[in-house]
Design an enzyme around this catalytic site. Structure first.
Site, short mmCIF file in Angstrom:
data_model
loop_
_atom_site.label_atom_id
_atom_site.label_comp_id
_atom_site.label_asym_id
_atom_site.label_seq_id
_atom_site.Cartn_x
_atom_site.Cartn_y
_atom_site.Cartn_z
N SER A 117 0.82 -1.22 0.00
CA SER A 117 0.00 0.00 0.00
C SER A 117 0.84 1.25 0.00
CB SER A 117 -0.83 0.08 1.28
OG SER A 117 -1.56 -1.05 1.49
N HIS A 138 -1.01 -2.46 -7.07
CA HIS A 138 -1.76 -2.12 -5.86
C HIS A 138 -3.26 -2.21 -6.11
CE1 HIS A 138 -2.72 1.10 -2.60
NE2 HIS A 138 -2.92 -0.11 -2.15
N GLU A 150 -3.45 0.39 -9.02
CA GLU A 150 -2.38 1.39 -9.15
C GLU A 150 -1.12 0.62 -9.54
OE1 GLU A 150 -1.83 3.34 -5.34
OE2 GLU A 150 -1.76 5.32 -6.24
N ASN A 188 -2.94 6.17 -1.26
CA ASN A 188 -2.84 6.30 0.20
C ASN A 188 -2.22 7.61 0.66
OD1 ASN A 188 -4.19 4.05 1.23
ND2 ASN A 188 -2.56 2.76 0.43
C1 LIG Z 1 -5.57 0.66 1.95
C2 LIG Z 1 -5.17 0.58 0.54
O1 LIG Z 1 -3.98 0.37 0.28
C3 LIG Z 1 -6.06 0.83 -0.61
C4 LIG Z 1 -7.51 0.54 -0.41
O2 LIG Z 1 -7.98 -0.52 -0.75
S1 LIG Z 1 -8.39 1.73 0.32
C5 LIG Z 1 -10.03 1.11 0.35
C6 LIG Z 1 -10.71 1.30 -0.97
N1 LIG Z 1 -12.07 0.81 -0.86
C7 LIG Z 1 -13.08 1.60 -0.54
O3 LIG Z 1 -12.92 2.80 -0.37
C8 LIG Z 1 -14.39 0.91 -0.37
C9 LIG Z 1 -15.48 1.84 0.07
N2 LIG Z 1 -16.73 1.11 0.20
C10 LIG Z 1 -17.48 0.77 -0.88
O4 LIG Z 1 -17.17 1.07 -2.02
C11 LIG Z 1 -18.76 0.01 -0.57
O5 LIG Z 1 -19.12 0.24 0.76
C12 LIG Z 1 -18.62 -1.53 -0.85
C13 LIG Z 1 -18.37 -1.79 -2.32
C14 LIG Z 1 -17.53 -2.17 -0.01
C15 LIG Z 1 -19.92 -2.21 -0.43
O6 LIG Z 1 -20.94 -1.62 -1.17
P1 LIG Z 1 -22.46 -1.55 -0.65
O7 LIG Z 1 -23.28 -1.05 -1.77
O8 LIG Z 1 -22.49 -0.86 0.66
O9 LIG Z 1 -22.78 -3.00 -0.24
P2 LIG Z 1 -23.39 -4.19 -1.07
O10 LIG Z 1 -24.61 -3.80 -1.85
O11 LIG Z 1 -23.55 -5.25 -0.02
O12 LIG Z 1 -22.22 -4.60 -2.06
C16 LIG Z 1 -22.09 -4.15 -3.38
C17 LIG Z 1 -21.42 -5.24 -4.16
O13 LIG Z 1 -20.10 -5.49 -3.63
C18 LIG Z 1 -19.98 -6.86 -3.24
N3 LIG Z 1 -19.14 -6.88 -2.04
C19 LIG Z 1 -19.28 -6.14 -0.94
N4 LIG Z 1 -18.31 -6.41 -0.05
C20 LIG Z 1 -17.53 -7.35 -0.62
C21 LIG Z 1 -16.37 -8.04 -0.21
N5 LIG Z 1 -15.77 -7.79 0.97
N6 LIG Z 1 -15.84 -8.96 -1.05
C22 LIG Z 1 -16.41 -9.22 -2.24
N7 LIG Z 1 -17.50 -8.58 -2.69
C23 LIG Z 1 -18.06 -7.67 -1.89
C24 LIG Z 1 -21.37 -7.31 -2.97
O14 LIG Z 1 -21.49 -8.71 -3.12
C25 LIG Z 1 -22.15 -6.58 -4.05
O15 LIG Z 1 -21.98 -7.26 -5.28
P3 LIG Z 1 -23.10 -7.18 -6.45
O16 LIG Z 1 -23.12 -5.77 -6.92
O17 LIG Z 1 -22.52 -8.12 -7.47
O18 LIG Z 1 -24.38 -7.63 -5.86
N1 LIG Z 2 -6.36 -3.95 3.65
C1 LIG Z 2 -6.46 -3.17 2.57
O1 LIG Z 2 -7.47 -2.48 2.38
C2 LIG Z 2 -5.34 -3.16 1.59
C3 LIG Z 2 -4.13 -3.74 1.87
N2 LIG Z 2 -3.12 -3.71 0.93
C4 LIG Z 2 -1.84 -4.34 1.21
O2 LIG Z 2 -1.98 -5.73 1.01
C5 LIG Z 2 -1.11 -6.44 1.89
C6 LIG Z 2 -1.93 -7.43 2.70
O3 LIG Z 2 -2.93 -6.72 3.43
P1 LIG Z 2 -4.23 -7.46 3.98
O4 LIG Z 2 -4.62 -8.57 3.07
O5 LIG Z 2 -5.21 -6.42 4.32
O6 LIG Z 2 -3.65 -8.07 5.33
P2 LIG Z 2 -4.09 -9.39 6.14
O7 LIG Z 2 -3.56 -9.20 7.53
O8 LIG Z 2 -5.53 -9.68 5.91
O9 LIG Z 2 -3.28 -10.53 5.38
C7 LIG Z 2 -1.89 -10.65 5.33
C8 LIG Z 2 -1.62 -12.14 5.28
O10 LIG Z 2 -0.25 -12.39 4.98
C9 LIG Z 2 0.23 -13.32 5.95
N3 LIG Z 2 1.67 -13.28 6.08
C10 LIG Z 2 2.44 -12.69 7.03
N4 LIG Z 2 3.74 -12.95 6.80
C11 LIG Z 2 3.78 -13.72 5.68
C12 LIG Z 2 4.83 -14.38 4.98
N5 LIG Z 2 6.09 -14.27 5.37
N6 LIG Z 2 4.53 -15.11 3.87
C13 LIG Z 2 3.25 -15.24 3.46
N7 LIG Z 2 2.22 -14.69 4.11
C14 LIG Z 2 2.47 -13.93 5.21
C15 LIG Z 2 -0.52 -12.89 7.20
O11 LIG Z 2 -0.39 -13.76 8.26
P3 LIG Z 2 -0.59 -13.17 9.79
O12 LIG Z 2 -2.05 -13.23 10.02
O13 LIG Z 2 0.21 -14.06 10.64
O14 LIG Z 2 -0.04 -11.76 9.82
C16 LIG Z 2 -1.91 -12.78 6.64
O15 LIG Z 2 -2.54 -14.03 6.46
C17 LIG Z 2 -0.38 -5.36 2.71
O16 LIG Z 2 0.84 -5.06 2.08
C18 LIG Z 2 -1.34 -4.19 2.64
O17 LIG Z 2 -0.71 -2.96 2.84
C19 LIG Z 2 -3.30 -3.16 -0.30
C20 LIG Z 2 -4.50 -2.61 -0.65
C21 LIG Z 2 -5.61 -2.53 0.29
#
Ligand SMILES: CC(=O)CC(=O)SCCNC(=O)CCNC(=O)[C@H](O)C(C)(C)COP(=O)(O)OP(=O)(O)OC[C@H]1O[C@@H](n2cnc3c(N)ncnc32)[C@H](O)[C@@H]1OP(=O)(O)O
Ligand SMILES: NC(=O)C1=CN([C@@H]2O[C@H](COP(=O)(O)OP(=O)(O)OC[C@H]3O[C@@H](n4cnc5c(N)ncnc54)[C@H](OP(=O)(O)O)[C@@H]3O)[C@@H](O)[C@H]2O)C=CC1
Length: 281
Positions: A117, A138, A150, A188
């Site tokens: 991320s 990403h 990304e 991010n």
């Molecule tokens: C941290 C990082 O590095 C980067 C990141 O990822 S940052 C996070 C980016 N993501 C976001 O910002 C998500 C924001 N949230 C959303 O867009 C919405 O709340 C959401 C798509 C998660 C759910 O949408 P919603 O309309 O509230 O719920 P819902 O109607 O139940 O779901 C919409 C669809 O998504 C699917 N869905 C929801 N959650 C799901 C999940 N965890 N896994 C798989 N599918 C999922 C549902 O099955 C549904 O599918 P259909 O359209 O095919 O029926």
């Molecule tokens: N969460 C998010 O929304 C997003 C996350 N990411 C990135 O994706 C990656 C995973 O995040 P996320 O799936 O949320 O995290 P989770 O904690 O759900 O999953 C990470 C998994 O990797 C396992 N793990 C730890 N060490 C190792 C290893 N040495 N070899 C193989 N597997 C290992 C973890 O085990 P254990 O439970 O023991 O830690 C866990 O099962 C991170 O780099 C995160 O920044 C990117 C986009 C969105």
């Protein structure tokens, strides 16, 4: 290119394996122990079952997807892969160790991608002898739903690697957007300070968590409020990302909120383990 490995079967790794398998790629899904990798696979089983019940995919698609996935705890299964996508925890040491091992195990032609991320791709690439084949891929959470990937080029990433990864991203139905290698990339760097600021507002008692989330949902049309989204992403992941932004960009405006750190230290990691800002069943 048809054989993919996904390392880390958490919420992201499982989602990535699912979309690759649905696009017809053969996928080896890896995690450090069987319980974790089985949990990731069960998540995929559940997702495709839901899609079939909604009539989005056929029973045959469901079966083919699941048949395209092999689970393992052995990283050596990477020896015949064309592309490895690493999605383990957001720790540089862990990721470097995985990349070092993959560099030894996989053929020289294999592309090593990371779903990090925020961590620098260039530094990760330095753990290998093939920096031209290392790239950031990403995905966004939830992977089956979100369109964006990304694509981050490290300093040495070749055009060939970039073009191959761009093509695969399109083949799995996602939209690739290219960015350069800076901490937090674009997604991010913009999203996480907003989440961190929401935690500061909560810490300072400006409003309740429900009010903060409601304001951003109703006022800005965000699908989730920032605290709900932080729980969804994982509070540990949010903290790691803020730390990378803070260290990498050297500006105190990125300092992680102490309340976020407190929750992570308490083991409140968000939705994935049942408690974060909110409590989950
Ligand atoms: C941290 C990082 O590095 C980067 C990141 O990822 S940052 C996070 C980016 N993501 C976001 O910002 C998500 C924001 N949230 C959303 O867009 C919405 O709340 C959401 C798509 C998660 C759910 O949408 P919603 O309309 O509230 O719920 P819902 O109607 O139940 O779901 C919409 C669809 O998504 C699917 N869905 C929801 N959650 C799901 C999940 N965890 N896994 C798989 N599918 C999922 C549902 O099955 C549904 O599918 P259909 O359209 O095919 O029926
Ligand atoms: N969460 C998010 O929304 C997003 C996350 N990411 C990135 O994706 C990656 C995973 O995040 P996320 O799936 O949320 O995290 P989770 O904690 O759900 O999953 C990470 C998994 O990797 C396992 N793990 C730890 N060490 C190792 C290893 N040495 N070899 C193989 N597997 C290992 C973890 O085990 P254990 O439970 O023991 O830690 C866990 O099962 C991170 O780099 C995160 O920044 C990117 C986009 C969105």
């Amino acid at each position: 290119m048809e054989k993919i490995m996904v390392v880390g079967a958490g919420q992201m790794g499982a989602g990535i394996a699912q979309v690759c398998a649905q696009a017809g790629f053969h996928v080896v899904l890896h995690d450090i122990d069987l319980a974790r990798v089985e949990k990731g696979f069960d998540r995929i089983v559940e997702n495709v079952r839901r899609q079939r019940e909604k009539g989005k995919i056929t029973e045959q698609d469901e079966n083919t997807t699941l048949q395209n996935i092999e689970i393992t705890t052995d990283l050596h299964k990477g020896k015949d892969r064309d592309l490895v996508i690493e999605a383990a925890i957001e720790k540089m040491d862990t990721k470097k160790q995985i990349f070092r091992q993959l560099d030894k195990i996989t053929p020289k032609t294999t592309i090593l991608a990371t779903n990090t991320s925020s961590l620098p791709i260039t530094e990760l690439a330095s753990a290998t002898n093939r920096p031209e084949k290392v790239i950031g891929m990403h995905f966004m959470n939830p992977v089956p739903v979100m369109k964006l990937v990304e694509i981050i080029r490290g300093l040495a990433t070749s055009d060939e690697t970039y073009l191959t990864v761009k093509k695969i991203t399109e083949q799995i139905g996602k939209v690739p957007v290219e960015v350069n290698d800076f901490p937090g990339f674009i997604s991010n760097r913009v999203l996480m300070p907003m989440i961190n600021e929401a935690v500061y507002a909560l810490q300072e008692g400006v409003a309740t968590k429900e009010a903060i989330d409601e304001i951003m949902k109703l006022g800005m049309n965000h699908p989730m409020g920032p605290l709900e989204l932080a729980d969804f992403i994982g509070l540990d992941t949010c903290l790691y990302i803020m730390e990378i932004l803070h260290q990498g960009l050297g500006d105190d405006k990125y300092r992680p909120c102490p309340l976020l750190r407190k929750y992570v230290n308490a083991g409140w990691l968000g939705k994935k383990n049942g408690r974060g800002f909110y409590v989950y069943e």
